[in-house]
Design a protein around this motif. Sequence first.
Motif, PDB file in Angstrom:
ATOM      1  N   ALA A   1      15.690 -26.052  40.400  1.00  9.41           N
ATOM      2  CA  ALA A   1      14.440 -25.989  39.988  1.00  9.41           C
ATOM      3  C   ALA A   1      13.424 -25.141  39.509  1.00  9.41           C
ATOM      4  CB  ALA A   1      12.938 -26.960  40.655  1.00  9.41           C
ATOM      5  N   GLU A   2      13.046 -24.756  38.910  1.00  9.80           N
ATOM      6  CA  GLU A   2      12.095 -23.248  38.306  1.00  9.80           C
ATOM      7  C   GLU A   2      10.257 -23.193  38.577  1.00  9.80           C
ATOM      8  OE1 GLU A   2      15.727 -23.415  35.503  1.00  9.80           O
ATOM      9  OE2 GLU A   2      14.050 -24.462  35.380  1.00  9.80           O
ATOM     10  N   PHE A   3       9.965 -22.421  39.275  1.00  8.64           N
ATOM     11  CA  PHE A   3       8.331 -22.656  39.385  1.00  8.64           C
ATOM     12  C   PHE A   3       8.476 -21.260  38.936  1.00  8.64           C
ATOM     13  CE2 PHE A   3       5.491 -21.095  42.962  1.00  8.64           C
ATOM     14  CZ  PHE A   3       4.143 -22.320  42.485  1.00  8.64           C
TER      15      PHE A   3
ATOM     16  N   THR B   1      -6.131 -21.885  37.330  1.00  9.05           N
ATOM     17  CA  THR B   1      -4.318 -21.755  38.103  1.00  9.05           C
ATOM     18  C   THR B   1      -3.582 -22.679  37.487  1.00  9.05           C
ATOM     19  OG1 THR B   1      -5.424 -20.019  39.429  1.00  9.05           O
ATOM     20  CG2 THR B   1      -3.374 -20.848  39.471  1.00  9.05           C
ATOM     21  N   VAL B   2      -2.821 -22.630  36.812  1.00  6.82           N
ATOM     22  CA  VAL B   2      -1.838 -23.694  37.243  1.00  6.82           C
ATOM     23  C   VAL B   2      -0.105 -22.976  37.047  1.00  6.82           C
ATOM     24  CG1 VAL B   2      -0.576 -24.521  34.218  1.00  6.82           C
ATOM     25  CG2 VAL B   2      -2.173 -23.814  34.641  1.00  6.82           C
ATOM     26  N   LEU B   3       0.213 -24.511  38.215  1.00  5.14           N
ATOM     27  CA  LEU B   3       1.805 -24.509  38.925  1.00  5.14           C
ATOM     28  C   LEU B   3       2.320 -24.563  37.956  1.00  5.14           C
ATOM     29  CD1 LEU B   3      -1.197 -24.235  40.966  1.00  5.14           C
ATOM     30  CD2 LEU B   3       1.163 -23.493  43.136  1.00  5.14           C
ATOM     31  N   TRP B   4       4.021 -24.462  37.725  1.00  5.88           N
ATOM     32  CA  TRP B   4       4.731 -25.768  36.919  1.00  5.88           C
ATOM     33  C   TRP B   4       5.970 -24.807  38.064  1.00  5.88           C
ATOM     34  CZ3 TRP B   4       8.683 -23.242  35.386  1.00  5.88           C
ATOM     35  CH2 TRP B   4       8.272 -21.766  35.116  1.00  5.88           C
ATOM     36  N   LEU B   5       6.837 -27.224  38.223  1.00  3.50           N
ATOM     37  CA  LEU B   5       7.963 -26.791  38.335  1.00  3.50           C
ATOM     38  C   LEU B   5       8.863 -27.231  37.630  1.00  3.50           C
ATOM     39  CD1 LEU B   5      10.196 -26.681  41.275  1.00  3.50           C
ATOM     40  CD2 LEU B   5       9.320 -28.483  41.791  1.00  3.50           C
TER      41      LEU B   5
END
Length: 210
Positions: free
Chosen positions: A103-105, A121-125
């Motif tokens: 997975a990319e983060f 703030t947005v965190l994505w996986l």
Amino acid sequence: MNTEVDGPQEEGPNDAMVCCFLIHTVCSVSALSSGGSRVLHSRVFGPEDNTESDPERRRLLQKERLLALARRVRTAVCLYRDAAGTSCVECVLGEEAVALGEAEFGVLRLSAGEPFPAERTVLWLGVQNLAFTLVCEMHENLLLAEGTLRNIARHCMEELRLLGPGSEILLKSDRIDALLHRYVPHGQLLFLNHRFTHILDKELSAYGTK
């Protein structure tokens, strides 16, 4: 790009540090046309941050914001994969652990009005053709938020077996909501030690067998 979204579910007023959570596609799957993107699950925490008086207009505005967010994350994932020389592959049931390992983060900073009224703030996986996205207030602990996002994604992939057509995810909304209730109750991030994480894992595994 064809983008669809199902109506977001909301929780009541609170001092939420997590604003919302999404599961959405970042490349085509069998249930969608080529290049399409779709929000498969959404949970909005805290009070509404728009001033529309008409309930239907409030719902549509919230929907538009989530669509805009999904598009931003989809672009970020695609740019990440282009730079790394990787590509989206079709999901295969039974390979959840492999998908999570690859997975990319990433983290995005959203200015006010893009698309939320305040900075976020947005965190994505990115897990194969899916993205798990967590939107937090600007001052939030990013390490804690990342750990929470990875735990949620792990349970979704391993316990709910989300590697498959998007329509199957829609049928598991109640189980995803139960997962969110344990990891981000009312939008609050939890400091989890190993023992507490183990207890949560057991509770969620037991719930998944019902």
